[in-house]
Design a protein around this motif. Structure first.
Motif, PDB file in Angstrom:
ATOM      1  N   ARG A  49       0.821  -1.222   0.000  1.00  9.81           N
ATOM      2  CA  ARG A  49       0.000   0.000   0.000  1.00  9.81           C
ATOM      3  C   ARG A  49       0.848   1.262   0.000  1.00  9.81           C
ATOM      4  O   ARG A  49       1.743   1.397   0.822  1.00  9.81           O
ATOM      5  CB  ARG A  49      -0.868   0.048   1.255  1.00  9.81           C
ATOM      6  CG  ARG A  49      -2.232  -0.514   1.131  1.00  9.81           C
ATOM      7  CD  ARG A  49      -3.118   0.236   0.163  1.00  9.81           C
ATOM      8  NE  ARG A  49      -3.987  -0.722  -0.494  1.00  9.81           N
ATOM      9  CZ  ARG A  49      -5.102  -1.206   0.050  1.00  9.81           C
ATOM     10  NH1 ARG A  49      -5.494  -0.786   1.232  1.00  9.81           N
ATOM     11  NH2 ARG A  49      -5.824  -2.089  -0.572  1.00  9.81           N
ATOM     12  N   GLY A  50       0.570   2.146  -0.929  1.00  7.56           N
ATOM     13  CA  GLY A  50       1.268   3.424  -0.962  1.00  7.56           C
ATOM     14  C   GLY A  50       2.592   3.381  -1.697  1.00  7.56           C
ATOM     15  O   GLY A  50       3.148   4.409  -2.049  1.00  7.56           O
ATOM     16  N   PHE A  51       3.096   2.171  -1.924  1.00  9.30           N
ATOM     17  CA  PHE A  51       4.386   2.044  -2.611  1.00  9.30           C
ATOM     18  C   PHE A  51       4.192   1.487  -4.021  1.00  9.30           C
ATOM     19  O   PHE A  51       4.545   2.121  -5.003  1.00  9.30           O
ATOM     20  CB  PHE A  51       5.329   1.161  -1.798  1.00  9.30           C
ATOM     21  CG  PHE A  51       6.733   1.105  -2.336  1.00  9.30           C
ATOM     22  CD1 PHE A  51       7.610   2.163  -2.146  1.00  9.30           C
ATOM     23  CD2 PHE A  51       7.178  -0.008  -3.037  1.00  9.30           C
ATOM     24  CE1 PHE A  51       8.900   2.125  -2.657  1.00  9.30           C
ATOM     25  CE2 PHE A  51       8.467  -0.058  -3.554  1.00  9.30           C
ATOM     26  CZ  PHE A  51       9.328   1.011  -3.356  1.00  9.30           C
ATOM     27  N   GLY A  86       2.656   2.687  -6.952  1.00  9.26           N
ATOM     28  CA  GLY A  86       1.408   3.027  -6.274  1.00  9.26           C
ATOM     29  C   GLY A  86       1.057   4.499  -6.448  1.00  9.26           C
ATOM     30  O   GLY A  86       1.928   5.323  -6.727  1.00  9.26           O
ATOM     31  N   LYS A  87      -0.226   4.797  -6.265  1.00  6.09           N
ATOM     32  CA  LYS A  87      -0.721   6.156  -6.495  1.00  6.09           C
ATOM     33  C   LYS A  87      -0.008   7.167  -5.598  1.00  6.09           C
ATOM     34  O   LYS A  87       0.427   8.219  -6.055  1.00  6.09           O
ATOM     35  CB  LYS A  87      -2.228   6.167  -6.210  1.00  6.09           C
ATOM     36  CG  LYS A  87      -2.914   7.465  -6.567  1.00  6.09           C
ATOM     37  CD  LYS A  87      -4.428   7.264  -6.617  1.00  6.09           C
ATOM     38  CE  LYS A  87      -5.121   8.556  -6.937  1.00  6.09           C
ATOM     39  NZ  LYS A  87      -5.723   9.196  -5.741  1.00  6.09           N
ATOM     40  N   GLU A  88       0.114   6.817  -4.325  1.00 10.52           N
ATOM     41  CA  GLU A  88       0.724   7.743  -3.366  1.00 10.52           C
ATOM     42  C   GLU A  88       2.150   8.110  -3.764  1.00 10.52           C
ATOM     43  O   GLU A  88       2.530   9.270  -3.786  1.00 10.52           O
ATOM     44  CB  GLU A  88       0.711   7.118  -1.974  1.00 10.52           C
ATOM     45  CG  GLU A  88       1.013   8.085  -0.862  1.00 10.52           C
ATOM     46  CD  GLU A  88       1.240   7.359   0.461  1.00 10.52           C
ATOM     47  OE1 GLU A  88       2.211   7.676   1.143  1.00 10.52           O
ATOM     48  OE2 GLU A  88       0.451   6.449   0.788  1.00 10.52           O
ATOM     49  N   LEU A  89       2.928   7.099  -4.116  1.00  7.14           N
ATOM     50  CA  LEU A  89       4.326   7.333  -4.508  1.00  7.14           C
ATOM     51  C   LEU A  89       4.399   8.100  -5.829  1.00  7.14           C
ATOM     52  O   LEU A  89       5.220   9.010  -5.985  1.00  7.14           O
ATOM     53  CB  LEU A  89       5.069   5.996  -4.619  1.00  7.14           C
ATOM     54  CG  LEU A  89       6.529   6.039  -5.070  1.00  7.14           C
ATOM     55  CD1 LEU A  89       7.376   6.949  -4.199  1.00  7.14           C
ATOM     56  CD2 LEU A  89       7.130   4.634  -5.073  1.00  7.14           C
ATOM     57  N   MET A  92       3.722  11.581  -5.026  1.00  6.19           N
ATOM     58  CA  MET A  92       4.787  12.130  -4.180  1.00  6.19           C
ATOM     59  C   MET A  92       5.999  12.599  -4.988  1.00  6.19           C
ATOM     60  O   MET A  92       6.560  13.655  -4.703  1.00  6.19           O
ATOM     61  CB  MET A  92       5.229  11.018  -3.235  1.00  6.19           C
ATOM     62  CG  MET A  92       5.396  11.419  -1.800  1.00  6.19           C
ATOM     63  SD  MET A  92       5.744   9.914  -0.860  1.00  6.19           S
ATOM     64  CE  MET A  92       7.134  10.494   0.086  1.00  6.19           C
TER      65      MET A  92
ATOM     66  N   GLU B  26       7.265  -0.530   7.771  1.00  7.14           N
ATOM     67  CA  GLU B  26       6.764   0.814   7.451  1.00  7.14           C
ATOM     68  C   GLU B  26       7.921   1.765   7.176  1.00  7.14           C
ATOM     69  O   GLU B  26       7.885   2.543   6.221  1.00  7.14           O
ATOM     70  CB  GLU B  26       5.914   1.359   8.618  1.00  7.14           C
ATOM     71  CG  GLU B  26       4.593   0.637   8.839  1.00  7.14           C
ATOM     72  CD  GLU B  26       3.604   0.799   7.687  1.00  7.14           C
ATOM     73  OE1 GLU B  26       3.793   1.715   6.858  1.00  7.14           O
ATOM     74  OE2 GLU B  26       2.667  -0.004   7.593  1.00  7.14           O
ATOM     75  N   SER B  30       8.704   3.737   3.713  1.00  8.33           N
ATOM     76  CA  SER B  30       8.606   5.205   3.720  1.00  8.33           C
ATOM     77  C   SER B  30       9.968   5.828   3.423  1.00  8.33           C
ATOM     78  O   SER B  30      10.043   6.858   2.748  1.00  8.33           O
ATOM     79  CB  SER B  30       8.000   5.720   5.024  1.00  8.33           C
ATOM     80  OG  SER B  30       8.851   5.458   6.102  1.00  8.33           O
ATOM     81  N   LYS B  33      10.395   5.645  -0.263  1.00 12.60           N
ATOM     82  CA  LYS B  33       9.552   6.649  -0.914  1.00 12.60           C
ATOM     83  C   LYS B  33      10.209   8.024  -0.861  1.00 12.60           C
ATOM     84  O   LYS B  33      10.233   8.745  -1.862  1.00 12.60           O
ATOM     85  CB  LYS B  33       8.171   6.716  -0.237  1.00 12.60           C
ATOM     86  CG  LYS B  33       7.243   5.625  -0.730  1.00 12.60           C
ATOM     87  CD  LYS B  33       5.809   5.917  -0.361  1.00 12.60           C
ATOM     88  CE  LYS B  33       5.499   5.388   1.016  1.00 12.60           C
ATOM     89  NZ  LYS B  33       4.064   5.461   1.335  1.00 12.60           N
TER      90      LYS B  33
END
Lengths: 96, 92
Positions: A49-51, A86-89, A92, B26, B30, B33
């Motif tokens: 998720r997020g990545f 992912g959308k978030e990355l 970003m 996590e 992160s 990212k």
């Protein structure tokens, strides 16, 4: 940036909350990427998720040529690793 | 497989509490990212490289309406698997 720099960064960040050594961080990173590989080999999809997501894509068999000899060879069908960001990355990296 | 499953694997392999394993996962993603957001690529030996590529703006078309429009310059992330990774999944 290589794995060793990533290990330093993460150890630094996490050691404030939990006592963790560089060696442990290294094992964590190795475990994560080995587990992703294993899951894909077993035909599973990996969703972070997020990545982003990791999965295998199929490549059809094709005819190719040996560039040295000019000989025609049959390339068998195969699977290749594929990463979909992912959308978030994705959002970003375009904010900066 | 999700982050929770990865945390389980880390919990089994490393001498960490389950909560700590979750935190490690996590933090790993992160951190990756934020590194990529800074425009820097990440190479994981034996796995592959996450590359940040710059795309310049170009003219495109809305496939639905056929309307021509400007696609703005942007960065995209591509993943280039290592030879080893490609070799182990080839026959999967």
């Amino acid at each position: 940036m290589t794995k060793s720099v990533l290990i330093e960064k993460i150890t630094e960040k996490v050691s404030r909350d939990i006592g963790i050594t560089k060696k442990q961080t290294e094992i964590v990173i190795e475990t994560v990427f080995e587990s992703i590989k294993d899951a894909l080999i077993k035909g599973e999809k990996v969703e972070i998720r997020g990545f982003g997501n990791f999965k295998l894509r199929s490549r059809r068999a094709r005819k190719a040529r040996n560039p040295k000899t000019g000989e025609s060879v049959e390339v068998p069908p195969k699977k290749v690793p594929y990463f979909k960001v992912g959308k978030e990355l994705r959002e970003m990296i375009n904010k900066a | 497989m999700t982050k929770a499953d990865l945390a389980d694997k880390v919990y089994e392999k490393v001498g960490l509490a389950r909560k700590e394993a979750v935190e490690m996962i996590e933090t790993l993603f992160s951190s990756m990212k934020s590194i990529l957001s800074e425009g820097e690529s990440i190479k994981i030996t034996g796995f592959g490289t996450f590359l940040v590529r710059k795309k310049s703006s170009r003219r495109g078309r809305n496939p639905k309406t056929g309307e021509e429009m400007e696609i703005t310059a942007r960065k995209v992330i591509t993943f280039k698997p290592s030879l080893e990774f490609k070799a182990v999944v080839e026959k999967a």
